[in-house]
Design a protein around this motif. Structure first.
Motif, PDB file in Angstrom:
ATOM      1  N   ARG A 169      40.118 -43.257 115.571  1.00 59.04           N
ATOM      2  CA  ARG A 169      39.892 -44.382 116.478  1.00 59.04           C
ATOM      3  C   ARG A 169      40.329 -44.071 117.901  1.00 59.04           C
ATOM      4  N   ARG A 170      41.521 -43.475 118.053  1.00 53.57           N
ATOM      5  CA  ARG A 170      42.091 -43.296 119.394  1.00 53.57           C
ATOM      6  C   ARG A 170      41.482 -42.111 120.136  1.00 53.57           C
ATOM      7  N   PHE A 171      41.174 -41.052 119.409  1.00 53.74           N
ATOM      8  CA  PHE A 171      40.790 -39.792 120.061  1.00 53.74           C
ATOM      9  C   PHE A 171      39.440 -39.249 119.608  1.00 53.74           C
ATOM     10  N   SER A 172      38.729 -40.004 118.753  1.00 55.44           N
ATOM     11  CA  SER A 172      37.464 -39.522 118.178  1.00 55.44           C
ATOM     12  C   SER A 172      37.665 -38.146 117.557  1.00 55.44           C
ATOM     13  N   ALA A 173      38.796 -37.974 116.894  1.00 55.90           N
ATOM     14  CA  ALA A 173      39.171 -36.678 116.314  1.00 55.90           C
ATOM     15  C   ALA A 173      39.044 -36.734 114.793  1.00 55.90           C
ATOM     16  N   ASP A 174      38.445 -35.719 114.244  1.00 54.88           N
ATOM     17  CA  ASP A 174      38.260 -35.620 112.799  1.00 54.88           C
ATOM     18  C   ASP A 174      39.367 -34.749 112.219  1.00 54.88           C
ATOM     19  N   ILE A 175      40.314 -35.370 111.533  1.00 52.35           N
ATOM     20  CA  ILE A 175      41.466 -34.673 110.952  1.00 52.35           C
ATOM     21  C   ILE A 175      41.342 -34.698 109.425  1.00 52.35           C
ATOM     22  N   ASP A 176      41.376 -33.544 108.810  1.00 52.21           N
ATOM     23  CA  ASP A 176      41.366 -33.448 107.350  1.00 52.21           C
ATOM     24  C   ASP A 176      42.740 -33.887 106.828  1.00 52.21           C
ATOM     25  N   GLU A 177      42.766 -34.826 105.899  1.00 53.02           N
ATOM     26  CA  GLU A 177      44.044 -35.310 105.371  1.00 53.02           C
ATOM     27  C   GLU A 177      44.885 -34.190 104.770  1.00 53.02           C
ATOM     28  N   ASP A 178      44.251 -33.157 104.253  1.00 58.02           N
ATOM     29  CA  ASP A 178      44.998 -32.046 103.671  1.00 58.02           C
ATOM     30  C   ASP A 178      45.817 -31.296 104.719  1.00 58.02           C
ATOM     31  N   TRP A 179      45.443 -31.420 105.997  1.00 55.37           N
ATOM     32  CA  TRP A 179      46.172 -30.726 107.062  1.00 55.37           C
ATOM     33  C   TRP A 179      47.495 -31.403 107.407  1.00 55.37           C
ATOM     34  N   ILE A 180      47.675 -32.652 107.005  1.00 57.67           N
ATOM     35  CA  ILE A 180      48.817 -33.465 107.462  1.00 57.67           C
ATOM     36  C   ILE A 180      50.036 -33.215 106.582  1.00 57.67           C
ATOM     37  N   VAL A 181      51.153 -32.893 107.219  1.00 54.14           N
ATOM     38  CA  VAL A 181      52.413 -32.707 106.498  1.00 54.14           C
ATOM     39  C   VAL A 181      53.506 -33.515 107.180  1.00 54.14           C
TER      40      VAL A 181
END
Length: 399
Positions: free
Chosen positions: A80-92
């Motif tokens: 929403r904020r940055f129009s960025a596509d982040i894969d949930e698997d990347w998040i730690v």
């Protein structure tokens, strides 16, 4: 304004670093502080109610972070904020942004390797690199009439060194308040890819960006170098919740992600998340976006108040409106005072604590970094105290 950011709340007596321990850095108690980067503004009501309900539950056991509720909230916020596509698997999960940066430097380099940093720089970066026994290599930003620009020729020279392994990036930049443009980010990535240098990007101020600026996460411009890019951030600046604990990192590289999580859990024993920090992040990202938008407008008006006051009452101080952060970077180089003289007057005469520029680099002793994340009445009172101190210095000099 839909929210009352003008409300003054007394933080004294809460073991607050900014207020209760100002003497530790400035040598005198009971100063009006504009120092460490948290805000004198309460967190959004949605977060407060969530925490109240959790406290009523009464049990605060070990807590998991690796679930769809936490990672999904982060992913949707970036979309929403940055129009960025982040894969949930990347998040730690991580206990703090600096912890993430430190561990990643340790994984991606060896003792004696070079860490390239744009200066002036956030003051926690240098001691971290020193403690890790890495060589601190400054890439000094160019002050072009108050607006800071990257010196790409010098940057490439530093990145081309065979010992250069890390670019420790800050986006938006602390303390100058720059929001990096897409072309600048793309050129940084091109140079790092060319010279095989990893990018560790501290993006903790990503949500405090003033119109018409727009933050671009480093992952969005990392084509061809995605596995060499590591984004470290937190909701702590956004919602004023650093005391609740917790941050997160976005690590597209699966091997580094695995090693990071092994270090977090098995070596450092830090994989159980902070309950309040995790809940506050989820709730803030899901239900407090409007509050953030209003906060940013208010903080931008605080910056305008600084600009107006200095222009009218202290014209020898140069101030360029920042593009991001609630940290006013004030240039005192046109005054006849040394940093020591100015700080002594601010503390002894003005009874005000404003960070000296030398904290952020060898060539910035002529600056002040003033935290305006607070009610406007405090900003104006601090500026009046600053004028009192400066006027007295001029009288002492016989001006």
């Amino acid at each position: 304004m839909k929210y009352d950011f003008d409300r003054v709340i007394d933080r004294r007596g809460t073991h607050c670093t900014q207020w209760d321990y100002v003497e530790d850095r400035f040598g005198m108690p009971d100063l009006l502080p504009f120092t460490i980067s948290d805000m004198d503004i309460p967190s959004p009501t949605a977060i407060l109610k969530t925490l109240e309900n959790r406290v009523k539950h009464g049990i605060f056991g070990y807590t998991r972070w690796n679930h769809r509720e936490f990672k999904g909230a982060v992913r949707r916020w970036f979309a929403r904020r940055f129009s960025a596509d982040i894969d949930e698997d990347w998040i730690v999960y991580s206990p703090s942004v600096i912890y993430s940066c430190s561990k990643l430097i340790g994984m991606l380099s060896e003792e004696g390797d070079h860490v390239v940093v744009q200066t002036p720089a956030y003051d926690a970066f240098h001691p971290m690199a020193k403690a890790l026994r890495r060589r601190w290599v400054p890439n000094e930003l160019k002050d072009v009439q108050g607006r800071y620009e990257l010196d790409f020729a010098d940057l490439e020279k530093k990145l081309a060194h065979p010992k250069a392994k890390i670019l420790l990036w800050c986006s938006p930049h602390n303390p100058t308040g720059r929001v990096w443009r897409r072309w600048e980010l793309e050129e940084v990535i091109r140079l790092c890819r060319k010279h095989r240098v990893a990018v560790i990007s501290d993006e903790i101020h990503m949500d405090i960006v003033y119109a018409p600026g727009r933050h671009i996460p480093i992952t969005q411009v990392a084509d061809g170098h995605l596995e060499g890019v590591f984004l470290c951030t937190s909701a702590s600046k956004t919602f004023n919740i650093p005391g609740l604990g917790g941050s997160y990192a976005i690590l597209p590289n699966p091997d580094i992600r695995r090693r990071f999580l092994t270090t977090l859990k098995e070596r450092d024993g830090l994989s159980s998340a902070s309950i309040p920090g995790t809940l506050a992040t989820i709730e803030g990202y899901n239900h407090a976006e409007d509050w953030v938008d209003s906060l940013v407008e208010y903080l931008q008006d605080n910056m305008k108040a600084v600009s107006s006051f200095l222009r009218r009452h202290l014209p020898e101080f140069r101030f360029t409106m920042p593009e991001a952060t609630y940290l006013a970077w004030i240039d005192a180089s046109r005054t006849p005072f040394t940093e020591e003289e100015l700080q002594e007057a601010l503390i002894r005469r003005g009874k005000v604590a404003i960070m000296p520029g030398s904290v952020y680099g060898a060539n910035t002793a002529s600056f002040l970094r003033m935290n305006v994340g607070c009610p406007r009445s405090k900003v104006l009172e601090g500026l009046k105290r600053m004028k009192t101190a400066v006027d007295q210095l001029h009288r002492d000099l016989g001006d």
